[in-house]
Design a protein around this motif. Structure first.
Motif: not given
Length: 373
Positions: A31-45, A52-58, A98-103
């Motif tokens: 509900h706000d582009k200035e807050t995190e919207g997409v998240y990446v986590y690593e799962l300990d199997t 948490k690994v990284t996240s993306a705003k915008g 370990r990065s997530l980049t908007f295209i």
């Protein structure tokens, strides 16, 4: 001694190269582009723990995610539940960095995009828009860039419930196992629409010979899954609180069973939401929101029909979506109302679930995908 050490180092380097990490991708109603919207986590199997690994705003309200076949790109329904808006967006995930980049983003061709499917060849993306019932098709460039849509189909007719089915509401876009067809469960029209898909032409979507399968009136078809053997398909019905089972062959669906996703004591106001099948094809899982907040577990018989095994609390409110990892060992649920992601271990023999690790707090978390790299 030096030779032995060198051999050990070579072995360790080889093991490191062969090691795979499991990453979990979450989208949310931020509900706000200035807050995190997409998240990446690593799962300990081993422990089932998420880190948490990284996240993306915008981006606004990335309500549903899907991954490219090679896992390099993450595609999202964005501007969901936003008046007079709707878009689809792409990101590049780099597991080494370990990065997530908007295209980039493109307009979704309709309000409230709710589902995305990526073709296995990496060249196409299909999006379903819920509010006014439409589907859009986009070419994808080699760098993950979403090109402007080349097709947009609008549907209009509704069904028997004037409050929920005043018009069409496309709720998912699912490729057939051979990627030659696309199925569109339409909650508003009580239909599962069918289209041919020819990935070699500029406008790949064409109405199938049998353009739709009629669902039970008032049932509200929502999400759709194929059995790993490609012979059966399963549609969860949001309003009917049931899973309909179909025999599948070359773009056609033949109904063979309809079974409740809820216990017998529950009457009306169902909110069934998501459906997935274990990789070995032995069990089907269906989530129920509302008063139940659980997952119904079914065993899949040889003829494709379902037998109820039981019900598992998801330990959160409003299990909108969930997913199963490729090994079949883990099932992860996203709860937008309680804002939690919960990891379960699957008993591959019995199909039953057991909560593992700590739940992760993610505001408005609405969708989840798992991928090994």
């Amino acid at each position: 001694m030096k030779k032995r050490v060198s051999i050990i180092l070579v072995i360790l380097a080889g093991l490191k190269l062969c090691a795979q990490n499991t990453y979990v991708f979450f989208g949310s109603f931020n509900h706000d582009k200035e807050t995190e919207g997409v998240y990446v986590y690593e799962l300990d199997t081993l422990k089932g723990k998420l880190s948490k690994v990284t996240s993306a705003k915008g981006v606004l309200n990335p309500s549903f995610l899907t991954l490219s076949e090679d896992g390099k790109y993450v595609f999202a329904c964005t501007d969901s539940k936003t008046k007079n808006a709707g878009s689809v967006s792409s990101f590049e995930f780099n597991p080494e960095k370990r990065s997530l980049t908007f295209i980039n983003s493109q307009k979704s061709g309709g309000e409230n995009p709710v589902y995305l499917a990526a073709h296995k060849n990496g060249k196409w993306l299909i999006n379903g828009n819920y509010t006014e019932g439409s589907v859009s098709v986009y070419p994808i460039s080699e760098n993950g860039w979403i090109q402007p849509r080349v097709q947009n189909f609008q549907f209009s007719e509704g069904s028997v419930n004037p409050d929920r089915q005043d018009r069409a509401h496309i709720h998912s876009t699912v490729f057939s196992p051979d990627f030659n067809y696309v199925f569109l469960p339409d909650l508003g029209a009580d239909k599962i629409r069918a289209y041919r898909f020819d990935s070699e032409v500029k406008e790949p979507l064409k109405e199938a010979d049998k353009p739709f399968t009629q669902a039970v009136l008032g049932s509200g078809p929502r999400h759709f899954a194929f059995h790993p053997n490609g012979k059966f398909a399963y549609c969860i019905e949001e309003m009917g609180g049931a899973v309909s089972v179909y025999r599948y062959d070359a773009g056609t669906l033949e109904p063979i069973q309809r079974i409740n996703t809820h216990s017998d004591h529950l009457k009306g106001d169902f909110e069934s939401s998501d459906v997935h099948i274990s990789p070995d094809g032995r069990y089907l899982y269906a989530s129920n929101r509302g008063s139940e907040n659980n997952i119904a577990i079914f065993s899949i018989l040889n003829d494709g029909t379902l037998k109820t095994v039981g019900y598992q609390s998801t330990k959160g409110k409003h299990p909108r979506t969930f997913t199963i990892d490729s090994t079949g060992k883990f099932l992860i649920v996203a709860h937008p109302v309680s804002g939690t992601a919960v990891v379960f271990k699957r008993n591959t023999e019995t199909g039953l679930l057991k909560k593992t690790g700590r739940e992760v707090k993610l505001n408005g978390v609405s969708t989840v995908q798992i991928r090994k790299y």
